[in-house]
Design an enzyme around this catalytic site. Structure first.
Site, PDB file in Angstrom:
ATOM      1  N   CYS A 134       1.255  -1.336  -0.338  1.00 14.72           N
ATOM      2  CA  CYS A 134       0.168   0.116   0.020  1.00 14.72           C
ATOM      3  C   CYS A 134       0.669   1.235   0.060  1.00 14.72           C
ATOM      4  O   CYS A 134       0.080   2.107   0.142  1.00 14.72           O
ATOM      5  CB  CYS A 134      -1.533   0.056   1.133  1.00 14.72           C
ATOM      6  SG  CYS A 134      -0.325   0.688   2.730  1.00 14.72           S
ATOM      7  N   CYS A 154      13.662   0.503  12.219  1.00  9.35           N
ATOM      8  CA  CYS A 154      13.172   1.317  13.292  1.00  9.35           C
ATOM      9  C   CYS A 154      11.640   1.502  12.882  1.00  9.35           C
ATOM     10  O   CYS A 154      11.529   2.451  12.019  1.00  9.35           O
ATOM     11  CB  CYS A 154      14.223   2.509  13.615  1.00  9.35           C
ATOM     12  SG  CYS A 154      13.903   3.425  15.075  1.00  9.35           S
TER      13      CYS A 154
END
Length: 166
Positions: A134, A154
């Protein structure tokens, strides 16, 4: 200590110029430019319906959640972390580690789960990580992670959901 009017004006101008420069190189432009090239493509209104305001800010506008604010930072059960935008599985909990940064960190994504783009915001070059399906902004990857990859993905906890293994 006193400051001259000139020093204050020059300093303020420099800060504004840096901010404007960073805005010009915002990685969000790459995501917006790539809209329509992902398998899951929704209108802005549809993304707003699917996501809460904080998730929308992270996934669609490339915001960053406050460090230490995600409950997923403390998730230690076996399971899968998926994209909060389209539910694509992204990371296996076996690759999660405590980085001490305040964000959920992983040393490796699942195969064919994420894409990467260059992020030149904030006056530095970083590698942005987005959902392959997406295009949702997940976070960044750095070269200071543990073996076996040496990478630290991260991630923003708001960009993820967690499903424990049965």
């Amino acid at each position: 200590m006193s400051y001259s009017r000139r020093a204050v004006l020059l300093g303020g101008s420099a800060v504004l110029a840096l901010g404007a420069g960073a805005a010009l190189f915002r990685p969000g432009q790459s995501l917006k430019a790539a809209e329509g090239t992902f398998e899951v493509t929704l209108s802005d209104a549809e993304w707003h319906k699917r996501l809460n305001d904080k998730q929308y800010a992270v996934l669609r506008e490339e915001a960053t959640e406050a460090p230490g604010s995600s409950p997923l930072l403390y998730e230690h059960r076996a399971g899968i972390f998926s994209c909060a935008g389209c539910a694509l599985p992204l990371f296996d909990s076996a690759t999660k580690f405590e980085s001490g940064t305040g964000w959920p960190s992983f040393y490796q994504p699942l195969e064919n789960a994420v894409g990467e783009t260059t992020d030149t915001s904030l006056g530095m070059v970083r590698t942005e990580v987005h959902c392959r399906r997406c295009g949702g902004h997940l976070g960044h990857v750095f070269n200071d992670g543990p073996p076996p990859t040496g990478l630290r993905y991260c991630m923003n906890g708001l960009a993820l959901t967690f499903t424990p293994k049965a």
